[in-house]
Design an enzyme around this catalytic site. Structure first.
Site, PDB file in Angstrom:
ATOM      1  N   GLU A 189      32.162  36.599  40.357  1.00  0.00           N
ATOM      2  CA  GLU A 189      32.694  37.145  41.615  1.00  0.00           C
ATOM      3  C   GLU A 189      31.864  38.293  42.199  1.00  0.00           C
ATOM      4  O   GLU A 189      32.421  39.314  42.631  1.00  0.00           O
ATOM      5  CB  GLU A 189      34.151  37.580  41.412  1.00  0.00           C
ATOM      6  CG  GLU A 189      35.040  36.452  40.919  1.00  0.00           C
ATOM      7  CD  GLU A 189      36.443  36.888  40.514  1.00  0.00           C
ATOM      8  OE1 GLU A 189      36.786  38.059  40.718  1.00  0.00           O
ATOM      9  OE2 GLU A 189      37.194  36.039  39.991  1.00  0.00           O
ATOM     10  N   ASN A 234      29.791  32.381  38.664  1.00  0.00           N
ATOM     11  CA  ASN A 234      31.151  31.849  38.844  1.00  0.00           C
ATOM     12  C   ASN A 234      31.860  32.586  39.983  1.00  0.00           C
ATOM     13  O   ASN A 234      31.811  33.810  40.047  1.00  0.00           O
ATOM     14  CB  ASN A 234      31.913  32.092  37.527  1.00  0.00           C
ATOM     15  CG  ASN A 234      33.230  31.358  37.421  1.00  0.00           C
ATOM     16  OD1 ASN A 234      33.306  30.172  37.738  1.00  0.00           O
ATOM     17  ND2 ASN A 234      34.257  32.051  36.975  1.00  0.00           N
ATOM     18  N   HIS A 274      40.865  27.871  42.294  1.00  0.00           N
ATOM     19  CA  HIS A 274      42.290  28.195  42.287  1.00  0.00           C
ATOM     20  C   HIS A 274      42.841  27.691  43.620  1.00  0.00           C
ATOM     21  O   HIS A 274      42.758  28.378  44.643  1.00  0.00           O
ATOM     22  CB  HIS A 274      42.501  29.709  42.133  1.00  0.00           C
ATOM     23  CG  HIS A 274      42.108  30.202  40.774  1.00  0.00           C
ATOM     24  ND1 HIS A 274      42.808  29.857  39.637  1.00  0.00           N
ATOM     25  CD2 HIS A 274      41.081  30.985  40.365  1.00  0.00           C
ATOM     26  CE1 HIS A 274      42.231  30.414  38.581  1.00  0.00           C
ATOM     27  NE2 HIS A 274      41.176  31.102  39.004  1.00  0.00           N
ATOM     28  N   GLU A 306      38.139  26.990  36.741  1.00  0.00           N
ATOM     29  CA  GLU A 306      39.458  27.630  36.587  1.00  0.00           C
ATOM     30  C   GLU A 306      40.517  26.901  37.413  1.00  0.00           C
ATOM     31  O   GLU A 306      41.393  27.517  38.029  1.00  0.00           O
ATOM     32  CB  GLU A 306      39.395  29.103  37.022  1.00  0.00           C
ATOM     33  CG  GLU A 306      38.332  29.903  36.307  1.00  0.00           C
ATOM     34  CD  GLU A 306      38.309  31.384  36.650  1.00  0.00           C
ATOM     35  OE1 GLU A 306      39.274  31.870  37.292  1.00  0.00           O
ATOM     36  OE2 GLU A 306      37.338  32.055  36.286  1.00  0.00           O
ATOM     37  N   ASP A 308      43.536  25.255  39.081  1.00  0.00           N
ATOM     38  CA  ASP A 308      44.995  25.149  39.049  1.00  0.00           C
ATOM     39  C   ASP A 308      45.482  25.056  40.493  1.00  0.00           C
ATOM     40  O   ASP A 308      44.679  25.217  41.423  1.00  0.00           O
ATOM     41  CB  ASP A 308      45.683  26.297  38.279  1.00  0.00           C
ATOM     42  CG  ASP A 308      45.298  27.695  38.731  1.00  0.00           C
ATOM     43  OD1 ASP A 308      44.731  27.845  39.833  1.00  0.00           O
ATOM     44  OD2 ASP A 308      45.573  28.657  37.995  1.00  0.00           O
TER      45      ASP A 308
HETATM   46  O1  G3I Z   1      46.897  42.547  26.943  1.00  0.00           O
HETATM   47  C1  G3I Z   1      47.809  43.372  27.696  1.00  0.00           C
HETATM   48  C2  G3I Z   1      49.021  43.628  26.901  1.00  0.00           C
HETATM   49  O2  G3I Z   1      48.668  44.375  25.775  1.00  0.00           O
HETATM   50  C3  G3I Z   1      50.043  44.359  27.786  1.00  0.00           C
HETATM   51  O3  G3I Z   1      51.245  44.505  27.091  1.00  0.00           O
HETATM   52  C4  G3I Z   1      50.306  43.580  29.069  1.00  0.00           C
HETATM   53  C5  G3I Z   1      51.218  44.321  30.034  1.00  0.00           C
HETATM   54  O4  G3I Z   1      51.197  43.698  31.316  1.00  0.00           O
HETATM   55  O5  G3I Z   1      49.084  43.390  29.714  1.00  0.00           O
HETATM   56  C6  G3I Z   1      48.176  42.642  28.963  1.00  0.00           C
HETATM   57  O6  G3I Z   1      47.010  42.449  29.678  1.00  0.00           O
HETATM   58  C7  G3I Z   1      47.080  41.536  30.739  1.00  0.00           C
HETATM   59  C8  G3I Z   1      46.111  40.389  30.435  1.00  0.00           C
HETATM   60  O7  G3I Z   1      46.036  39.532  31.544  1.00  0.00           O
HETATM   61  C9  G3I Z   1      46.544  39.572  29.227  1.00  0.00           C
HETATM   62  O8  G3I Z   1      47.778  38.966  29.470  1.00  0.00           O
HETATM   63  C10 G3I Z   1      46.668  42.250  32.006  1.00  0.00           C
HETATM   64  O9  G3I Z   1      47.652  43.184  32.364  1.00  0.00           O
HETATM   65  C11 G3I Z   1      46.473  41.261  33.123  1.00  0.00           C
HETATM   66  O10 G3I Z   1      45.906  41.947  34.238  1.00  0.00           O
HETATM   67  C12 G3I Z   1      45.525  40.173  32.674  1.00  0.00           C
HETATM   68  O11 G3I Z   1      45.403  39.282  33.741  1.00  0.00           O
HETATM   69  C13 G3I Z   1      44.349  38.351  33.671  1.00  0.00           C
HETATM   70  C14 G3I Z   1      43.456  38.541  34.902  1.00  0.00           C
HETATM   71  O12 G3I Z   1      42.471  37.543  34.943  1.00  0.00           O
HETATM   72  C15 G3I Z   1      42.746  39.890  34.866  1.00  0.00           C
HETATM   73  O13 G3I Z   1      41.839  39.938  33.798  1.00  0.00           O
HETATM   74  C16 G3I Z   1      44.952  36.954  33.687  1.00  0.00           C
HETATM   75  O14 G3I Z   1      45.661  36.740  32.468  1.00  0.00           O
HETATM   76  C17 G3I Z   1      43.836  35.912  33.820  1.00  0.00           C
HETATM   77  O15 G3I Z   1      44.402  34.640  33.985  1.00  0.00           O
HETATM   78  C18 G3I Z   1      43.007  36.237  35.042  1.00  0.00           C
HETATM   79  O16 G3I Z   1      41.947  35.310  35.096  1.00  0.00           O
HETATM   80  C19 G3I Z   1      41.054  35.439  36.208  1.00  0.00           C
HETATM   81  C20 G3I Z   1      39.668  35.078  35.695  1.00  0.00           C
HETATM   82  O17 G3I Z   1      39.329  35.894  34.608  1.00  0.00           O
HETATM   83  C21 G3I Z   1      38.631  35.211  36.825  1.00  0.00           C
HETATM   84  N1  G3I Z   1      39.030  34.436  37.969  1.00  0.00           N
HETATM   85  C22 G3I Z   1      40.370  34.677  38.498  1.00  0.00           C
HETATM   86  C23 G3I Z   1      41.394  34.492  37.373  1.00  0.00           C
HETATM   87  C24 G3I Z   1      42.810  34.678  37.893  1.00  0.00           C
HETATM   88  O18 G3I Z   1      42.984  35.999  38.353  1.00  0.00           O
END
Ligand code: G3I
Length: 397
Positions: A189, A234, A274, A306, A308
């Site tokens: 990105e 990506n 997405h 990715e 969906d």
């Molecule tokens: O791991 C912590 C956990 O310890 C805590 O209790 C919890 C509280 O909300 O948060 C957890 O972390 C979260 C993590 O996902 C794991 O679940 C973060 O808050 C959350 O921001 C994070 O979101 C991820 C996001 O990227 C940001 O990294 C999503 O799961 C993930 O699906 C999403 O994936 C991205 C790709 O990497 C790049 N392209 C877009 C895609 C969708 O946004």
């Protein structure tokens, strides 16, 4: 890139017709709607069939992974470390369907970097070990991104040390998994034309610290650290016939051209894909195929990284919703897979039991989201059939 708006009038007219047909969706109710059973167009041309009118019929009981592999395509999905530890039914199903995995979060900086001086590979190792155990290819995601940076980053990374911090991270992580990674999302990105920066770069921390050269640097260091992995750029919003996506496609193409002309070791483009169930009428297969050909002409492969389909604003009725989502999968994949440079398709999760969209794009009516191939009981939905059909119809590569 040529101006798609002038060349594609017949397709656009067809799309508008399809849009109108889709508006009649409420009149047809659920599974008992007329079933015409037409196949998706192998050429990826737009079809005027509404989601209600499709059969989504699939023959045989082979997995998505097997169907894709029969065409020389890798199918896989994103998975998180916590799932591996907690949900054996899910992981068993995952292994049946997939030939590849990508850690959804475990290889991001926030997971790998407790501090500037340390690495924590615990979560990432577990995912890679699971893949090895089950003979799955691994995609690394992602070495350089503006999101999911650790809390210490803003305070401790400066113009003085940024280059060394980036090199150290890419080198350490890519070397650790060298030989076990099929492909890396080296940079994620980096382009965002809306932000009006040099060469349409996103005004990210990396851009602010290092300018546009950080992309080239990351690829060169990654290639040296893991010479066998395929290296990807990506990005998202590359899918629809909208001004925003067209501007972004052009900007990404310029980045890829620039990198190739400078001999940067980059091997593929990742389309995050997405999609949004309510935007399906904005898919223009001819335009997408032309874009993909331009990417392929640079000597690059293409991954759908990715995939969906968001159902946040779709009708509450589950049957209607599943049909719209499935149609979006079928139309997108049949358009994309017409291009032989597309060699991998990954969904961003496998089952509705675990999707980032539950947290990030929940429905206003409080109903669970249904964006993935399997439902939350791990049963195949029409989306699964749609993906299976697209693989079955795809030309062999
Ligand atoms: O791991 C912590 C956990 O310890 C805590 O209790 C919890 C509280 O909300 O948060 C957890 O972390 C979260 C993590 O996902 C794991 O679940 C973060 O808050 C959350 O921001 C994070 O979101 C991820 C996001 O990227 C940001 O990294 C999503 O799961 C993930 O699906 C999403 O994936 C991205 C790709 O990497 C790049 N392209 C877009 C895609 C969708 O946004």
């Amino acid at each position: 890139m040529t101006d798609s708006k002038s060349d594609n009038r017949p397709t656009r007219a067809l799309l508008r017709r399809r849009e109108l047909l889709w508006l009649g969706i409420g009149a047809l109710s659920g599974a008992s709607a007329v079933v015409l059973g037409r196949s998706p167009q192998p050429s990826g041309q737009a079809t005027a069939q509404s989601p209600e009118a499709r059969s989504f019929e699939v023959s045989g009981d082979r997995s998505l992974g097997a169907r894709a592999a029969a065409k020389g395509i890798l199918y896989g999905a994103a998975i998180d470390r916590s799932i591996l530890a907690d949900d054996t039914a899910f992981t068993a199903r995952f292994v049946q369907e997939c030939r590849m995995l990508v850690p959804e979060n475990s290889m991001k900086w926030r997971s790998l970097r407790p501090s500037l001086d340390t690495f924590d590979f615990n979560a990432a190792d577990q995912v890679v070990d699971f893949a090895t155990q089950h003979n799955l290819e691994v995609r690394g995601h992602t070495l350089v991104w503006h999101q999911s940076l650790p809390g210490w980053f803003a305070e401790e990374v400066t113009r003085q040390n940024a280059e060394q911090v980036l090199v150290n991270h890419v080198q350490t992580v890519a070397r650790r998994y060298a030989g076990r990674i099929h492909s890396w999302d080296v940079v994620n990105e980096a382009i965002q034309p809306k932000e009006k920066q040099t060469d349409d770069f996103r005004n990210s921390p990396w851009f602010k610290l290092l300018g546009i050269d950080y992309v080239e640097l990351a690829f060169r260091v990654a290639a040296e650290a893991d010479p066998n992995a395929m290296l990807l750029y990506n990005d998202y919003s590359l899918d629809y016939d909208t001004d925003e996506d067209e501007t972004k496609r052009n900007a990404v193409l310029r980045l890829l051209e620039r990198l190739k002309s400078r001999g940067v070791p980059i091997h593929a483009l990742g389309l995050q894909a997405h999609l949004d169930g309510q935007d399906s009428h904005q898919l223009n297969p001819v335009q997408m195929q032309r874009f993909l050909r331009e990417v392929a002409d640079l000597g690059l492969k293409v991954f759908v990284t990715e995939l969906d389909v968001k159902d946040q604003t779709l009708p509450a009725n589950v049957d209607q919703r599943d049909r719209i989502v499935a149609a979006a999968y079928e139309d997108y994949l049949s358009a994309i897979l017409a291009e032989p440079a597309v060699i991998a398709v990954l969904t961003w999760g496998l089952s509705d039991r675990y999707s980032w969209l539950s947290e990030f794009k929940p429905r206003e009516d409080g109903m669970p989201v249904r964006p993935l191939p399997l439902d939350d009981e791990l049963q195949p939905k029409l989306a699964w059939n749609a993906i299976a059909r697209a693989f079955d119809q795809a030309p062999r590569r």
